[in-house]
Design an enzyme around this catalytic site. Structure first.
Site, PDB file in Angstrom:
ATOM      1  N   TRP A   1       0.825  -1.217   0.000  1.00  0.00           N
ATOM      2  CA  TRP A   1       0.000   0.000   0.000  1.00  0.00           C
ATOM      3  C   TRP A   1       0.857   1.263   0.000  1.00  0.00           C
ATOM      4  O   TRP A   1       0.341   2.351  -0.231  1.00  0.00           O
ATOM      5  CB  TRP A   1      -0.946   0.001   1.203  1.00  0.00           C
ATOM      6  CG  TRP A   1      -0.298  -0.351   2.513  1.00  0.00           C
ATOM      7  CD1 TRP A   1       0.359   0.482   3.362  1.00  0.00           C
ATOM      8  CD2 TRP A   1      -0.253  -1.655   3.103  1.00  0.00           C
ATOM      9  NE1 TRP A   1       0.825  -0.213   4.446  1.00  0.00           N
ATOM     10  CE2 TRP A   1       0.459  -1.522   4.319  1.00  0.00           C
ATOM     11  CE3 TRP A   1      -0.745  -2.903   2.734  1.00  0.00           C
ATOM     12  CZ2 TRP A   1       0.691  -2.605   5.172  1.00  0.00           C
ATOM     13  CZ3 TRP A   1      -0.514  -3.977   3.576  1.00  0.00           C
ATOM     14  CH2 TRP A   1       0.198  -3.836   4.779  1.00  0.00           C
TER      15      TRP A   1
ATOM     16  N   GLU B   1      -5.524   0.734   5.915  1.00  0.00           N
ATOM     17  CA  GLU B   1      -5.650   1.450   7.189  1.00  0.00           C
ATOM     18  C   GLU B   1      -6.673   0.775   8.103  1.00  0.00           C
ATOM     19  O   GLU B   1      -6.453   0.647   9.308  1.00  0.00           O
ATOM     20  CB  GLU B   1      -6.042   2.910   6.942  1.00  0.00           C
ATOM     21  CG  GLU B   1      -4.948   3.760   6.338  1.00  0.00           C
ATOM     22  CD  GLU B   1      -3.740   3.910   7.253  1.00  0.00           C
ATOM     23  OE1 GLU B   1      -3.924   3.901   8.489  1.00  0.00           O
ATOM     24  OE2 GLU B   1      -2.618   4.019   6.736  1.00  0.00           O
TER      25      GLU B   1
ATOM     26  N   GLN C   1      -4.908  -2.078  15.143  1.00  0.00           N
ATOM     27  CA  GLN C   1      -4.599  -3.064  16.188  1.00  0.00           C
ATOM     28  C   GLN C   1      -4.169  -4.420  15.612  1.00  0.00           C
ATOM     29  O   GLN C   1      -4.313  -5.451  16.268  1.00  0.00           O
ATOM     30  CB  GLN C   1      -5.783  -3.239  17.135  1.00  0.00           C
ATOM     31  CG  GLN C   1      -6.138  -1.958  17.880  1.00  0.00           C
ATOM     32  CD  GLN C   1      -7.312  -2.135  18.821  1.00  0.00           C
ATOM     33  OE1 GLN C   1      -8.206  -2.936  18.574  1.00  0.00           O
ATOM     34  NE2 GLN C   1      -7.304  -1.384  19.907  1.00  0.00           N
TER      35      GLN C   1
ATOM     36  N   GLY D   1     -10.029  -9.056  13.408  1.00  0.00           N
ATOM     37  CA  GLY D   1     -10.549  -8.304  14.545  1.00  0.00           C
ATOM     38  C   GLY D   1     -12.022  -8.007  14.412  1.00  0.00           C
ATOM     39  O   GLY D   1     -12.777  -8.752  13.792  1.00  0.00           O
ATOM     40  N   TYR D   2     -12.434  -6.894  15.011  1.00  0.00           N
ATOM     41  CA  TYR D   2     -13.846  -6.568  15.118  1.00  0.00           C
ATOM     42  C   TYR D   2     -14.539  -6.560  13.760  1.00  0.00           C
ATOM     43  O   TYR D   2     -14.128  -5.855  12.836  1.00  0.00           O
ATOM     44  CB  TYR D   2     -14.031  -5.202  15.782  1.00  0.00           C
ATOM     45  CG  TYR D   2     -13.494  -5.157  17.193  1.00  0.00           C
ATOM     46  CD1 TYR D   2     -14.132  -5.847  18.218  1.00  0.00           C
ATOM     47  CD2 TYR D   2     -12.347  -4.435  17.487  1.00  0.00           C
ATOM     48  CE1 TYR D   2     -13.637  -5.809  19.513  1.00  0.00           C
ATOM     49  CE2 TYR D   2     -11.841  -4.391  18.776  1.00  0.00           C
ATOM     50  CZ  TYR D   2     -12.494  -5.078  19.793  1.00  0.00           C
ATOM     51  OH  TYR D   2     -11.995  -5.045  21.074  1.00  0.00           O
TER      52      TYR D   2
ATOM     53  N   TYR E   1      -8.018   9.855  12.599  1.00  0.00           N
ATOM     54  CA  TYR E   1      -6.720   9.277  12.263  1.00  0.00           C
ATOM     55  C   TYR E   1      -6.743   8.652  10.864  1.00  0.00           C
ATOM     56  O   TYR E   1      -5.874   8.930  10.033  1.00  0.00           O
ATOM     57  CB  TYR E   1      -6.311   8.220  13.301  1.00  0.00           C
ATOM     58  CG  TYR E   1      -5.057   7.493  12.874  1.00  0.00           C
ATOM     59  CD1 TYR E   1      -3.807   8.037  13.132  1.00  0.00           C
ATOM     60  CD2 TYR E   1      -5.128   6.297  12.158  1.00  0.00           C
ATOM     61  CE1 TYR E   1      -2.645   7.399  12.707  1.00  0.00           C
ATOM     62  CE2 TYR E   1      -3.982   5.650  11.730  1.00  0.00           C
ATOM     63  CZ  TYR E   1      -2.742   6.209  12.006  1.00  0.00           C
ATOM     64  OH  TYR E   1      -1.607   5.573  11.558  1.00  0.00           O
TER      65      TYR E   1
ATOM     66  N   ASP F   1      -0.127   8.529  15.802  1.00  0.00           N
ATOM     67  CA  ASP F   1      -0.578   7.284  16.411  1.00  0.00           C
ATOM     68  C   ASP F   1       0.340   6.985  17.598  1.00  0.00           C
ATOM     69  O   ASP F   1       1.164   7.822  17.998  1.00  0.00           O
ATOM     70  CB  ASP F   1      -0.593   6.137  15.397  1.00  0.00           C
ATOM     71  CG  ASP F   1       0.795   5.756  14.889  1.00  0.00           C
ATOM     72  OD1 ASP F   1       1.795   6.427  15.271  1.00  0.00           O
ATOM     73  OD2 ASP F   1       0.894   4.797  14.107  1.00  0.00           O
TER      74      ASP F   1
ATOM     75  N   CYS G   1      18.281   2.417  18.597  1.00  0.00           N
ATOM     76  CA  CYS G   1      18.792   3.685  18.063  1.00  0.00           C
ATOM     77  C   CYS G   1      19.994   3.494  17.142  1.00  0.00           C
ATOM     78  O   CYS G   1      19.986   3.932  15.988  1.00  0.00           O
ATOM     79  CB  CYS G   1      19.174   4.615  19.206  1.00  0.00           C
ATOM     80  SG  CYS G   1      17.979   4.693  20.561  1.00  0.00           S
TER      81      CYS G   1
ATOM     82  N   CYS H   1      19.133   5.496  13.810  1.00  0.00           N
ATOM     83  CA  CYS H   1      18.131   6.557  13.989  1.00  0.00           C
ATOM     84  C   CYS H   1      18.704   7.910  13.583  1.00  0.00           C
ATOM     85  O   CYS H   1      19.761   8.325  14.075  1.00  0.00           O
ATOM     86  CB  CYS H   1      17.674   6.610  15.442  1.00  0.00           C
ATOM     87  SG  CYS H   1      16.557   7.995  15.761  1.00  0.00           S
TER      88      CYS H   1
END
Length: 314
Positions: A42, A55, A60, A101-102, A140, A158, A212, A217
């Site tokens: 994506w 998305e 979750q 999930g849901y 979001y 997020d 790091c 980083c």
């Protein structure tokens, strides 16, 4: 790092420490991201439909688990029109079969597709406000789709981004402050690359266990956490104190039983805690001993007067 709290006292502990040279901060992150980042399908498109699907699926759910389901979903319903024409039971069944999930998310995604077709002639709204008119699309998700599809979003915030900002710029754990600082740091008009980059930073280098140096980083020279060694964050609880902890008390049980070989619980308790009794009485001690028995370290048998006696397992 400037050491200056945005809009406040330079020495204020509660304010963010945003670097003065934002151009250098921005360039460092974008260059790091463009040189090497995780590949997700994506990220290779600007079509809002597959981006919305990704998305919704990734709410979750770990991104690596989403990839196969995302491909299967688009094989079944390759366009927003195809999804709008689909039987809702089939969409919900797909969601269940792929453990996403849901099931309400599947229902809302299906309804959002119908809205795009019936209310927008198959064209997605291009702004966060317009996208929020779609069923199940909150701030979001709307901002993410506007950013990644149309390069027309605000900074995405997020949990990963909050962790990055909290550590790097000492941003207080406050939703409105996170949003303000995230938008201040983001280069104007570059929401697509910036939001991908800062989310990648949170996912690859600045996770709950930071990497790091290993991940190179790009913000180490400005990062408050890197400079102080304090890598706590809103979603990373500090290590609980050892003193008085259950871990410490389990150790004391083992130590006492090593010394005395076997002890009735009434005599073991005061050797574990000098304040044995009340909240830290018989029931509490039974719990400790039972945990150690479950771990195979201690065994308990009835002694005189049927009082339990604990001993180390040989």
């Amino acid at each position: 790092m400037s050491g200056e709290a945005t809009g406040g006292d330079p020495d204020a502990d509660a304010g963010p420490r945003v670097p003065d040279d934002l151009d250098a901060v921005r360039e460092a992150l974008v260059s790091w991201y463009e040189a090497d980042h995780r590949s997700y399908p994506w990220r290779e498109t600007t079509d809002p439909y597959p981006i919305l699907v990704s998305e919704v699926m990734s709410q979750q759910t770990q991104l690596d688990r989403v990839v196969e389901a995302w491909h299967d979903f688009l094989d079944e319903w390759p366009t927003v029109e195809a999804l709008a024409d689909a039987d809702r039971a089939g969409v919900v069944g797909f969601w269940t079969d792929h453990s996403l999930g849901y099931n309400n998310r599947a229902k809302y995604l299906h309804e959002a597709a119908r809205q795009v077709v019936s209310e927008h002639d198959g064209e997605f709204p291009r702004t966060p406000d317009g996208l929020q008119d779609l069923m199940g699309v909150g701030p979001y998700t709307a901002n993410a789709v506007a950013s990644f599809a149309f390069d027309d979003g605000d900074a995405v915030v997020d949990t990963n981004v909050e962790r990055v900002l909290y550590r790097a710029f000492d941003v207080p754990d406050d939703d409105s402050t996170f949003e303000r600082v995230a938008n201040e740091v983001m280069p104007p008009g570059e929401s697509r690359v910036w939001n991908n980059a800062v989310m990648e930073l949170g996912g690859v280098a600045c996770g709950k266990s930071p990497r790091c140096d290993e991940a190179g980083c790009p913000w180490r020279e400005w990062c408050h956490a890197y400079g102080t060694g304090d890598f706590t964050a809103p979603d990373v609880p500090t290590q609980p104190s050892f003193d008085g902890s259950r871990r410490q008390m389990r150790g004391r049980v083992v130590k006492a039983l090593r010394e005395y070989e076997a002890l009735p619980l009434s005599k073991l308790g005061p050797r574990v805690r000098v304040d044995y009794g009340g909240e830290y009485g018989e029931a509490w001690l039974h719990g400790l001993v039972s945990d150690l028995a479950d771990d195979g370290l201690v065994e308990v048998a009835d002694g005189d007067d049927d009082e339990p006696v604990a001993r180390l397992r040989r």
